[in-house]
Write an enzyme that holds these catalytic residues in place. Structure first.
Site, PDB file in Angstrom:
ATOM      1  N   ASP A 119      -0.761  -5.978   0.184  1.00 55.84           N
ATOM      2  CA  ASP A 119      -1.194  -5.807   1.561  1.00 55.84           C
ATOM      3  C   ASP A 119      -2.463  -5.286   1.402  1.00 55.84           C
ATOM      4  O   ASP A 119      -3.481  -4.640   0.842  1.00 55.84           O
ATOM      5  CB  ASP A 119      -0.572  -4.100   1.567  1.00 55.84           C
ATOM      6  N   GLU A 172      -1.303  -5.124   8.565  1.00 55.50           N
ATOM      7  CA  GLU A 172      -1.034  -4.523  10.162  1.00 55.50           C
ATOM      8  C   GLU A 172      -1.401  -4.247  11.143  1.00 55.50           C
ATOM      9  O   GLU A 172      -2.585  -4.585  11.607  1.00 55.50           O
ATOM     10  CB  GLU A 172      -0.482  -3.759  10.042  1.00 55.50           C
ATOM     11  N   ASP A 225       0.698  -0.692   0.232  1.00 54.84           N
ATOM     12  CA  ASP A 225       0.004   0.066  -0.100  1.00 54.84           C
ATOM     13  C   ASP A 225       0.829   1.631   0.462  1.00 54.84           C
ATOM     14  O   ASP A 225       0.598   2.519   0.269  1.00 54.84           O
ATOM     15  CB  ASP A 225      -1.439  -0.499   0.714  1.00 54.84           C
ATOM     16  N   SER A 226       2.227   0.994  -0.472  1.00 51.50           N
ATOM     17  CA  SER A 226       2.805   2.507  -0.661  1.00 51.50           C
ATOM     18  C   SER A 226       2.609   2.865  -1.838  1.00 51.50           C
ATOM     19  O   SER A 226       3.588   3.900  -1.961  1.00 51.50           O
ATOM     20  CB  SER A 226       4.235   1.637  -0.257  1.00 51.50           C
ATOM     21  N   LYS A 284      -1.040  -9.659   3.370  1.00 53.33           N
ATOM     22  CA  LYS A 284      -0.633  -8.881   4.552  1.00 53.33           C
ATOM     23  C   LYS A 284      -1.400  -8.127   5.655  1.00 53.33           C
ATOM     24  O   LYS A 284      -1.978  -6.886   4.959  1.00 53.33           O
ATOM     25  CB  LYS A 284       1.106  -8.430   4.423  1.00 53.33           C
ATOM     26  N   GLU A 299       9.355  -4.402  10.339  1.00 59.27           N
ATOM     27  CA  GLU A 299       9.444  -2.789   9.977  1.00 59.27           C
ATOM     28  C   GLU A 299       9.933  -1.833  11.166  1.00 59.27           C
ATOM     29  O   GLU A 299       9.664  -1.859  12.024  1.00 59.27           O
ATOM     30  CB  GLU A 299       8.524  -1.801   9.033  1.00 59.27           C
TER      31      GLU A 299
END
Ligand code: KIV
Ligand code: NA
Length: 265
Positions: free
Chosen positions: A84, A114, A45-46, A112, A181
């Protein structure tokens, strides 16, 4: 080339062979990464920041992630594709299942998410339904406003212990890969040794099983100052494909990340 599978990544961990991951958002760069031997591709999602020009990952939608996953999938021959789940697309287990299904149907091999313990029930549900899960801990950019900025995590003993405890809970719930991260290198090693599943790091030291970087960062095209963990591989007159190959080589022989790219406790 045989497709890279989760069992292959597990075997590589057992054999102590490092693997690579790069973010990617389209078909052409996926092809170049395939040629260079990048085992896993993250549709991160960057993309909100490097493709869409947003100032965080929060505005990214599930439709955006499906669009880019489908593009990567079409360009891919054999890499393992992680996608993501974007901000607020997994705030309850059932919502997560619906949205993870969309990403898997768009071409992801794994999703993925978070977060730590609060996601255990979600990870269990996805896992039981046959959807592989990567749990992302440490600095979790979707929580940037809560964290008060993009800061190194797990620097005191209590915070480090909590990351380990939550990780073990997620593995118990079915997480197949852990990603950390911005944590101290020493903690990256402790986690990698303690966890049976493959561990990927970004700013988590040299001892994780795999490394990941944002593609634009490792090609030296940043808007603003690059983070400490970033290295530009598009140097020495290399082509983009040669830059990807140099990254693969340096991760595999242990020269990337060097101490200048890592954090202390
Ligand atoms: O979105 C992304 O690029 C990521 C990596 C930084 C791990 O989640
Ligand atoms: Na991300």
């Amino acid at each position: 080339t045989r497709p890279i599978t989760l069992s292959k990544l597990q075997r590589m961990k057992q054999d102590g062979e490092k693997f690579t991951c790069l973010t990617c958002y389209d078909a052409t760069f996926t092809h170049a990464m395939n040629q260079a031997g990048v085992e896993t591709i993250l549709v991160g999602d960057s993309l909100g920041m490097v493709v869409q020009g947003q100032d965080s990952t929060l505005p990214v939608s599930i439709d955006d992630m499906c669009y880019h996953t489908a593009a990567v999938k079409r360009g891919n021959s054999h890499a393992f594709i992680l996608t993501d789940m974007p901000f607020m697309s997994y705030s309850s287990p059932n919502q997560a299942l619906d949205n993870a299904a969309k990403l898997m149907q768009a071409g992801a091999n794994m999703v993925k998410l978070e977060g730590g313990s609060w996601l255990a029930d979600t990870v269990r549900l996805l896992s039981e339904r046959g959807i592989p899960v990567c749990s992302h801990l440490g600095l979790t950019p979707q929580a940037v406003h809560k964290l008060g900025g993009y800061k190194v995590q797990g620097q005191d003993q209590a915070a480090a212990d909590l990351i380990l405890k939550e990780s073990l809970e997620l593995v118990e719930a079915g997480a197949d890969i852990l990603l950390y991260e911005c944590i101290p290198a020493a903690l990256g090693k402790i986690l990698t040794d303690a966890i049976s599943a493959p561990v990927i790091g970004i700013g988590a030291g040299a001892d994780t099983d795999g490394q990941v970087l944002v593609m634009h960062d490792m090609l030296g095209i940043n808007i603003g100052r690059p983070a400490r963990f970033v290295k530009n591989f598009l140097t020495n007159g290399r082509t983009i494909e040669q830059a990807f190959s140099a990254y693969v080589e340096e991760v595999k022989n242990g020269s990337f990340p060097a101490s200048e790219h890592t954090f202390d406790a």
